[in-house]
Motif scaffolding. Structure first.
Motif, short mmCIF file in Angstrom:
data_model
loop_
_atom_site.label_atom_id
_atom_site.label_comp_id
_atom_site.label_asym_id
_atom_site.label_seq_id
_atom_site.Cartn_x
_atom_site.Cartn_y
_atom_site.Cartn_z
N ASP A 10 0.82 -1.20 0.00
CA ASP A 10 0.00 0.00 0.00
C ASP A 10 0.86 1.26 0.00
O ASP A 10 1.97 1.27 0.54
CB ASP A 10 -0.89 0.04 1.24
N GLU A 12 1.92 4.69 1.44
CA GLU A 12 1.98 5.05 2.86
C GLU A 12 1.30 6.38 3.18
O GLU A 12 1.12 6.71 4.34
CB GLU A 12 3.44 5.07 3.33
N ASP A 14 -1.95 7.62 1.88
CA ASP A 14 -3.39 7.45 2.15
C ASP A 14 -3.89 6.07 1.73
O ASP A 14 -5.07 5.88 1.48
CB ASP A 14 -4.20 8.56 1.48
N ALA A 16 -4.32 3.36 3.46
CA ALA A 16 -5.28 2.75 4.38
C ALA A 16 -6.69 3.27 4.12
O ALA A 16 -7.66 2.50 4.10
CB ALA A 16 -4.88 3.01 5.83
N ARG A 19 -7.84 1.87 0.80
CA ARG A 19 -8.14 0.45 0.98
C ARG A 19 -9.53 0.29 1.60
O ARG A 19 -10.33 -0.52 1.14
CB ARG A 19 -7.07 -0.21 1.85
N ALA A 20 -9.81 1.03 2.65
CA ALA A 20 -11.10 0.91 3.32
C ALA A 20 -12.25 1.26 2.37
O ALA A 20 -13.27 0.58 2.34
CB ALA A 20 -11.13 1.81 4.55
N ARG A 23 -12.54 -1.58 -0.40
CA ARG A 23 -12.59 -2.98 0.07
C ARG A 23 -13.82 -3.74 -0.41
O ARG A 23 -13.68 -4.87 -0.92
CB ARG A 23 -12.47 -3.03 1.59
N LYS A 49 -1.87 -4.36 11.34
CA LYS A 49 -2.46 -3.39 10.41
C LYS A 49 -2.21 -3.86 8.97
O LYS A 49 -1.10 -4.28 8.63
CB LYS A 49 -1.84 -2.02 10.63
N MET A 50 -3.23 -3.76 8.11
CA MET A 50 -3.08 -4.12 6.71
C MET A 50 -2.16 -3.12 6.02
O MET A 50 -2.38 -1.91 6.10
CB MET A 50 -4.43 -4.16 6.00
N VAL A 51 -1.13 -3.66 5.34
CA VAL A 51 -0.17 -2.80 4.65
C VAL A 51 0.01 -3.20 3.18
O VAL A 51 0.84 -2.65 2.48
CB VAL A 51 1.20 -2.81 5.36
N TYR A 74 -8.57 -2.22 -6.00
CA TYR A 74 -7.50 -1.60 -5.21
C TYR A 74 -6.50 -0.90 -6.13
O TYR A 74 -6.05 0.21 -5.83
CB TYR A 74 -6.77 -2.63 -4.36
N VAL A 79 -4.60 2.28 -4.23
CA VAL A 79 -4.23 1.75 -2.92
C VAL A 79 -2.75 1.38 -2.89
O VAL A 79 -2.03 1.67 -1.94
CB VAL A 79 -5.09 0.51 -2.55
#
Length: 98
Positions: A10, A12, A14, A16, A19-20, A23, A49-51, A74, A79
């Protein structure tokens, strides 16, 4: 068909949040691929944490594996910062084709 491993990290900044947001579409897309996906799941950091994501897929060529990755919601949502795709062979473990 060859096996390809997609190692997707991902972004670094934005990643996360992206991804949300993506998803549900990503999970629907991945479920629709059926047996093309031999294994898939999130990559986690030490805190859980998902990375990123990892996929083991069947594809006719590296170009086809890249095209499949390009269709991932994604990927479309930005992502991933870095995606590495390598052909692999299943040597050991459950799930190996006979």
């Amino acid at each position: 068909m060859a096996l390809y491993c997609l190692h997707c990290l991902d972004n670094e900044i934005d990643g996360a949040a992206r991804r949300a947001a993506a998803r549900p579409a990503h999970l629907e897309w991945a479920a629709g691929l059926g047996p093309v996906i031999r294994m898939a799941g999130p990559l986690l950091d030490e805190g859980g944490k998902m990375v990123g994501s990892v996929f083991l897929i069947e594809a006719a060529s590296l170009a086809d594996a890249r095209a499949l990755n390009a269709e991932d919601p994604y990927s479309k949502a930005g992502v991933f910062d870095r995606v590495t795709i390598n052909e692999t062979r299943w040597a050991i473990g459950d799930g190996k084709s006979q």
